[in-house]
Design an enzyme around this catalytic site. Structure first.
Site, PDB file in Angstrom:
ATOM      1  N   LYS A 172      -2.149   6.854  12.418  1.00  0.00           N
ATOM      2  CA  LYS A 172      -2.858   7.459  11.422  1.00  0.00           C
ATOM      3  C   LYS A 172      -3.943   7.721  11.897  1.00  0.00           C
ATOM      4  O   LYS A 172      -4.677   7.240  13.011  1.00  0.00           O
ATOM      5  CB  LYS A 172      -2.931   6.508  10.046  1.00  0.00           C
ATOM      6  CG  LYS A 172      -1.312   6.105   9.512  1.00  0.00           C
ATOM      7  CD  LYS A 172      -1.637   5.397   8.216  1.00  0.00           C
ATOM      8  CE  LYS A 172      -0.174   5.049   7.651  1.00  0.00           C
ATOM      9  NZ  LYS A 172      -0.367   4.216   6.163  1.00  0.00           N
ATOM     10  N   PHE A 229      -3.584   5.175  -6.163  1.00  0.00           N
ATOM     11  CA  PHE A 229      -4.219   5.367  -5.043  1.00  0.00           C
ATOM     12  C   PHE A 229      -3.922   6.638  -4.102  1.00  0.00           C
ATOM     13  O   PHE A 229      -4.113   6.781  -2.875  1.00  0.00           O
ATOM     14  CB  PHE A 229      -4.053   4.118  -4.003  1.00  0.00           C
ATOM     15  CG  PHE A 229      -2.734   3.619  -3.829  1.00  0.00           C
ATOM     16  CD1 PHE A 229      -1.874   4.309  -2.824  1.00  0.00           C
ATOM     17  CD2 PHE A 229      -1.826   2.834  -4.553  1.00  0.00           C
ATOM     18  CE1 PHE A 229      -0.715   3.973  -2.484  1.00  0.00           C
ATOM     19  CE2 PHE A 229      -0.751   2.355  -4.505  1.00  0.00           C
ATOM     20  CZ  PHE A 229       0.156   3.153  -3.251  1.00  0.00           C
ATOM     21  N   ARG A 275       9.712  -1.150  11.539  1.00  0.00           N
ATOM     22  CA  ARG A 275       8.894  -1.943  10.642  1.00  0.00           C
ATOM     23  C   ARG A 275       8.682  -3.270  10.811  1.00  0.00           C
ATOM     24  O   ARG A 275       7.468  -3.737  10.359  1.00  0.00           O
ATOM     25  CB  ARG A 275       9.875  -1.700   9.232  1.00  0.00           C
ATOM     26  CG  ARG A 275      10.184  -0.264   8.660  1.00  0.00           C
ATOM     27  CD  ARG A 275       9.109   0.271   7.911  1.00  0.00           C
ATOM     28  NE  ARG A 275       8.899  -0.416   6.643  1.00  0.00           N
ATOM     29  CZ  ARG A 275       8.110  -0.034   5.831  1.00  0.00           C
ATOM     30  NH1 ARG A 275       7.225   1.324   5.827  1.00  0.00           N
ATOM     31  NH2 ARG A 275       7.977  -0.486   4.665  1.00  0.00           N
ATOM     32  N   THR A 331       2.576  -4.146   4.890  1.00  0.00           N
ATOM     33  CA  THR A 331       1.663  -3.252   4.017  1.00  0.00           C
ATOM     34  C   THR A 331       0.408  -3.903   3.841  1.00  0.00           C
ATOM     35  O   THR A 331      -0.702  -3.497   4.094  1.00  0.00           O
ATOM     36  CB  THR A 331       2.044  -2.437   2.929  1.00  0.00           C
ATOM     37  OG1 THR A 331       3.378  -2.217   3.348  1.00  0.00           O
ATOM     38  CG2 THR A 331       1.314  -1.272   2.807  1.00  0.00           C
ATOM     39  N   ARG A 385      -0.035  -4.081  12.874  1.00  0.00           N
ATOM     40  CA  ARG A 385      -1.011  -4.123  11.428  1.00  0.00           C
ATOM     41  C   ARG A 385      -1.764  -5.484  11.659  1.00  0.00           C
ATOM     42  O   ARG A 385      -2.971  -5.573  11.547  1.00  0.00           O
ATOM     43  CB  ARG A 385      -0.351  -3.661  10.357  1.00  0.00           C
ATOM     44  CG  ARG A 385      -0.249  -2.413  10.124  1.00  0.00           C
ATOM     45  CD  ARG A 385       0.709  -2.152   8.703  1.00  0.00           C
ATOM     46  NE  ARG A 385       1.018  -0.787   8.541  1.00  0.00           N
ATOM     47  CZ  ARG A 385       1.522  -0.213   7.596  1.00  0.00           C
ATOM     48  NH1 ARG A 385       2.443  -1.039   6.898  1.00  0.00           N
ATOM     49  NH2 ARG A 385       1.740   0.987   7.279  1.00  0.00           N
ATOM     50  N   ASN A 439      -4.391   1.340   7.738  1.00  0.00           N
ATOM     51  CA  ASN A 439      -3.385   0.321   8.379  1.00  0.00           C
ATOM     52  C   ASN A 439      -2.929   1.060   9.607  1.00  0.00           C
ATOM     53  O   ASN A 439      -1.801   0.451   9.965  1.00  0.00           O
ATOM     54  CB  ASN A 439      -2.626  -0.315   7.332  1.00  0.00           C
ATOM     55  CG  ASN A 439      -1.628   0.809   6.766  1.00  0.00           C
ATOM     56  OD1 ASN A 439      -1.874   2.081   7.211  1.00  0.00           O
ATOM     57  ND2 ASN A 439      -1.014   0.423   5.619  1.00  0.00           N
ATOM     58  N   GLU A 467      11.412  12.736   6.580  1.00  0.00           N
ATOM     59  CA  GLU A 467      10.295  12.938   7.273  1.00  0.00           C
ATOM     60  C   GLU A 467      10.253  13.515   8.763  1.00  0.00           C
ATOM     61  O   GLU A 467       9.593  14.227   9.053  1.00  0.00           O
ATOM     62  CB  GLU A 467       9.608  11.512   7.396  1.00  0.00           C
ATOM     63  CG  GLU A 467       9.210  10.763   6.164  1.00  0.00           C
ATOM     64  CD  GLU A 467       8.984   9.032   6.225  1.00  0.00           C
ATOM     65  OE1 GLU A 467       8.973   8.407   7.364  1.00  0.00           O
ATOM     66  OE2 GLU A 467       8.691   8.582   5.022  1.00  0.00           O
TER      67      GLU A 467
HETATM   68  P1  GTP Z   1       3.507   3.693   5.028  1.00  0.00           P
HETATM   69  O1  GTP Z   1       4.156   3.538   6.511  1.00  0.00           O
HETATM   70  O2  GTP Z   1       1.941   4.364   5.375  1.00  0.00           O
HETATM   71  O3  GTP Z   1       4.225   4.671   4.234  1.00  0.00           O
HETATM   72  O4  GTP Z   1       3.192   2.141   4.710  1.00  0.00           O
HETATM   73  P2  GTP Z   1       4.291   1.316   3.978  1.00  0.00           P
HETATM   74  O5  GTP Z   1       5.751   1.865   4.115  1.00  0.00           O
HETATM   75  O6  GTP Z   1       3.958  -0.009   4.541  1.00  0.00           O
HETATM   76  O7  GTP Z   1       3.605   1.097   2.422  1.00  0.00           O
HETATM   77  P3  GTP Z   1       3.995   2.120   1.278  1.00  0.00           P
HETATM   78  O8  GTP Z   1       4.892   3.169   1.566  1.00  0.00           O
HETATM   79  O9  GTP Z   1       4.272   1.376   0.142  1.00  0.00           O
HETATM   80  O10 GTP Z   1       2.487   2.708   0.941  1.00  0.00           O
HETATM   81  C1  GTP Z   1       2.066   3.796   1.657  1.00  0.00           C
HETATM   82  C2  GTP Z   1       0.481   3.638   1.961  1.00  0.00           C
HETATM   83  O11 GTP Z   1      -0.276   3.556   0.705  1.00  0.00           O
HETATM   84  C3  GTP Z   1       0.250   2.132   2.505  1.00  0.00           C
HETATM   85  O12 GTP Z   1       0.264   2.340   3.893  1.00  0.00           O
HETATM   86  C4  GTP Z   1      -1.114   1.963   2.018  1.00  0.00           C
HETATM   87  O13 GTP Z   1      -2.085   2.468   3.029  1.00  0.00           O
HETATM   88  C5  GTP Z   1      -1.172   2.555   0.701  1.00  0.00           C
HETATM   89  N1  GTP Z   1      -0.905   1.622  -0.333  1.00  0.00           N
HETATM   90  C6  GTP Z   1       0.349   0.900  -0.696  1.00  0.00           C
HETATM   91  N2  GTP Z   1       0.147   0.188  -1.868  1.00  0.00           N
HETATM   92  C7  GTP Z   1      -1.073   0.042  -1.856  1.00  0.00           C
HETATM   93  C8  GTP Z   1      -1.962  -0.543  -2.796  1.00  0.00           C
HETATM   94  O14 GTP Z   1      -1.593  -1.421  -3.720  1.00  0.00           O
HETATM   95  N3  GTP Z   1      -3.206  -0.207  -3.012  1.00  0.00           N
HETATM   96  C9  GTP Z   1      -3.994   0.648  -2.188  1.00  0.00           C
HETATM   97  N4  GTP Z   1      -5.250   0.868  -1.944  1.00  0.00           N
HETATM   98  N5  GTP Z   1      -3.320   1.448  -0.969  1.00  0.00           N
HETATM   99  C10 GTP Z   1      -1.834   1.086  -1.117  1.00  0.00           C
HETATM  100 MG    MG Z   2       6.033   3.712   3.274  1.00  0.00          MG
END
Ligand code: GTP
Ligand code: MG
Length: 149
Positions: free
Chosen positions: A9, A57, A85, A91, A102, A112, A126
């Site tokens: 990112k 968000f 993962r 996350t 992370r 992150n 994707e």
């Molecule tokens: P990605 O690999 O980026 O998809 O992250 P992830 O799979 O670990 O998490 P997810 O797909 O659930 O959420 C996508 C992104 O949204 C995360 O990487 C976070 O940056 C953001 N995000 C997810 N949940 C929250 C939340 O509760 N609050 C906030 N502020 N950001 C969130």
């Molecule tokens: Mg995700």
């Protein structure tokens, strides 16, 4: 073999973490079959995170992703979706363990460092969203005879 979409990112690019992150995937034994640097258009960022469109968000997430250059990649290997993962870590920054990307490099929910596909369905969606099929290289890594039994 399985493929996953992995993306460094904008914060990871700005913080000079590209080489460190790629190194972890290379050393694990995965094969890099697609890579490019781009500043994602807002539309692409929205499509990427469409599953979160209703979350509070979402706008912040999309504008962050399109705020700078990212490194979009496709990595191939046995169980690469699930295992990457694990390499990426949770996350929630309070739950991402030391040793994960992370856990080692990030401190915040929103910034992150890296994205990884969370399922076979997401990976296929994707990869098709970010890459044309001719941008994915088909080749053998000779070392893989020593990586896989
Ligand atoms: P990605 O690999 O980026 O998809 O992250 P992830 O799979 O670990 O998490 P997810 O797909 O659930 O959420 C996508 C992104 O949204 C995360 O990487 C976070 O940056 C953001 N995000 C997810 N949940 C929250 C939340 O509760 N609050 C906030 N502020 N950001 C969130
Ligand atoms: Mg995700």
């Amino acid at each position: 073999k399985e493929r996953s979409f992995i993306m460094i990112k904008p914060d990871g690019v700005q913080r000079s973490l590209i080489a460190d992150i790629i190194k972890r995937f290379e050393q694990k034994g995965y094969k890099l079959i697609g890579i490019k640097v781009l500043v994602p258009a807002k539309q692409l960022a929205e499509a990427h995170y469409e599953e979160h469109a209703q979350r509070p968000f979402f706008q912040k997430l999309v504008s962050f992703l399109s705020s700078g250059a990212v490194v979009a990649m496709v990595w191939e290997g046995q169980e690469v979706i699930k295992f990457s993962r694990n390499m990426i870590g949770a996350t929630n920054p309070l739950a991402s363990a030391p040793g994960t990307i992370r856990g080692d490099f990030g401190v915040d929910f929103g910034h992150n460092v890296i994205h990884g596909s969370d399922s076979l369905t997401s990976a296929e969606r994707e990869i098709a969203l970010w890459f044309k099929s001719e941008e994915l290289a088909q080749y053998d890594l000779t070392m893989q005879a020593w990586t896989y039994e």
